[in-house]
Scaffold this active site. Structure first.
Site, PDB file in Angstrom:
ATOM      1  N   SER A  53       0.809  -1.224   0.000  1.00 23.38           N
ATOM      2  CA  SER A  53       0.000   0.000   0.000  1.00 23.38           C
ATOM      3  C   SER A  53       0.839   1.270   0.000  1.00 23.38           C
ATOM      4  O   SER A  53       0.331   2.347  -0.304  1.00 23.38           O
ATOM      5  CB  SER A  53      -0.945   0.017   1.205  1.00 23.38           C
ATOM      6  OG  SER A  53      -1.877  -1.033   1.139  1.00 23.38           O
ATOM      7  N   HIS A 108     -13.841  -0.150  14.559  1.00 29.05           N
ATOM      8  CA  HIS A 108     -14.488  -1.341  15.111  1.00 29.05           C
ATOM      9  C   HIS A 108     -13.905  -1.548  16.497  1.00 29.05           C
ATOM     10  O   HIS A 108     -12.715  -1.323  16.722  1.00 29.05           O
ATOM     11  CB  HIS A 108     -14.235  -2.549  14.213  1.00 29.05           C
ATOM     12  CG  HIS A 108     -14.839  -3.835  14.707  1.00 29.05           C
ATOM     13  ND1 HIS A 108     -16.098  -3.905  15.261  1.00 29.05           N
ATOM     14  CD2 HIS A 108     -14.354  -5.105  14.714  1.00 29.05           C
ATOM     15  CE1 HIS A 108     -16.364  -5.166  15.579  1.00 29.05           C
ATOM     16  NE2 HIS A 108     -15.321  -5.906  15.270  1.00 29.05           N
ATOM     17  N   GLU A 231     -29.836 -12.546  -7.451  1.00 30.88           N
ATOM     18  CA  GLU A 231     -30.977 -11.681  -7.111  1.00 30.88           C
ATOM     19  C   GLU A 231     -30.983 -11.223  -5.661  1.00 30.88           C
ATOM     20  O   GLU A 231     -31.788 -10.371  -5.284  1.00 30.88           O
ATOM     21  CB  GLU A 231     -32.291 -12.392  -7.453  1.00 30.88           C
ATOM     22  CG  GLU A 231     -32.523 -12.523  -8.948  1.00 30.88           C
ATOM     23  CD  GLU A 231     -33.943 -12.931  -9.295  1.00 30.88           C
ATOM     24  OE1 GLU A 231     -34.876 -12.536  -8.554  1.00 30.88           O
ATOM     25  OE2 GLU A 231     -34.118 -13.648 -10.278  1.00 30.88           O
TER      26      GLU A 231
END
Length: 339
Positions: A53, A108, A231
């Protein structure tokens, strides 16, 4: 009723003159860093030296430092790496550099709730937790909207922890949608329960069972995938927008009737709630946390084997083939869609 805050309740000016270190530049990290910078905040990124990163954050224009350097330089340190890596990193790189008056923040509460991280008394400890993945946090901000957030303060050493936390959430766009006050204790336990019993564990097993039932009955796996998996998003989008009532309004009466007569057969209400209660018990008494901590200390054998099994499941193979052949070419790799 839980207390709610909105933009009118949040003063971004409480971040004026403060340097914010975003630790981690993954899904949440890149979103927080980019949104805060676009809101006029002074942002640096703290990463492991040599990590993948590092060049990504530099390319996005951020000053990038090691976690220890970023902690020394910043007034607010937001930890946005994986739960299982936070405690070791905190002890090695953050704790030695966490001086009085700084703030440490989380998205969190796992490591605070289960005592894996115990900050010193002289620092603020708050939570700014978007209720959505990081890429949505970024895309909604760019669109002029925001993702609802939770706010909590575990330690208010300076007396301004709530104001700083709300300003931070405003900076990432959450106050545009709404901010709900909670506690580290409640956020952790409800988040873990929701993931395990409904959103991830429950939904994935339900879809897998439906897919397997149709395929084993002789139906084409592509049909089974569309009906039981593809779906799902369409249904959840309707519920997200207007509750179950909107979903029922939008589907056929035949489908709604099937909901009433067959749902309780698939998920017997009393037994399902009893099973969910046991899951919640394990979260509340620390059994789950202990298992997850031990799993990471012991090489993740179970975790990795289950991930490998899932990758080989027919529903994953069929789904990948169908998605490749559908006109969804504008989808981006979530690990590279930083802007």
């Amino acid at each position: 009723m839980a207390k709610m805050y909105y933009e009118k309740d949040c003063e971004l000016s409480y971040l004026n003159g403060k340097k914010i270190a975003v630790i981690g530049y993954g899904s949440q990290g890149h979103a927080h860093a980019l949104n805060l910078r676009d809101s006029g905040c002074d942002v640096i990124v703290g990463l492991r030296k040599g990590g993948k990163s590092w060049p990504v954050a530099e390319k996005d224009g951020f000053p990038v430092m090691t976690v220890a350097e970023a902690t020394k330089a910043a007034d607010i340190i937001m930890i946005l790496i994986n739960d299982e890596a936070q405690a070791d990193m905190y002890k090695a790189d953050i704790a030695p550099n966490l001086t009085e008056g700084k703030a440490i923040a989380f998205a969190h509460g796992f490591n605070i709730r289960y005592g894996q991280i115990v900050p010193p008394a002289g620092v603020d400890v708050f939570m700014a937790a978007p209720k959505g993945p990081g890429h949505t946090v970024r895309s909604t901000y760019v669109a002029g909207k925001g993702v609802p957030c939770l706010v909590a303060v575990e330690q208010n050493a300076t007396g301004n922890a709530y104001k700083i936390a709300l300003a931070y959430i405003a900076g990432i766009g959450g106050a545009r949608a709404g901010v709900m006050e909670t506690t580290f204790h409640d956020e952790t336990e409800t988040d873990l329960f929701g993931e395990q019993a409904v959103l991830c564990g429950g939904v994935v097993d339900l879809m897998r069972c439906g897919f397997e039932t149709l395929v084993e009955a002789g139906y084409e796996p592509e049909n089974a995938y569309f009906e039981c998996i593809h779906e799902m998003k369409l249904i959840i989008d309707l519920i997200n927008k207007g509750g179950v009532a909107m979903m029922n309004y939008s589907i056929s009466d035949t489908a709604e009737f099937g909901e009433y007569v067959s749902g309780p057969r698939v998920l017997p209400y009393a037994q399902t709630k009893e099973n969910m209660r046991k899951v919640l018990d394990d979260i509340q008494d620390g059994t789950f946390a202990g298992k997850w901590i031990a799993e990471n200390k012991n090489g993740r054998t179970f975790f990795n084997s289950k991930r490998a099994q899932l990758a080989k499941h027919q529903m994953e193979i069929v789904g990948a083939h169908l998605r490749k052949n559908m006109l969804w070419g504008d989808d981006q790799d979530m690990d590279t869609a930083s802007n």
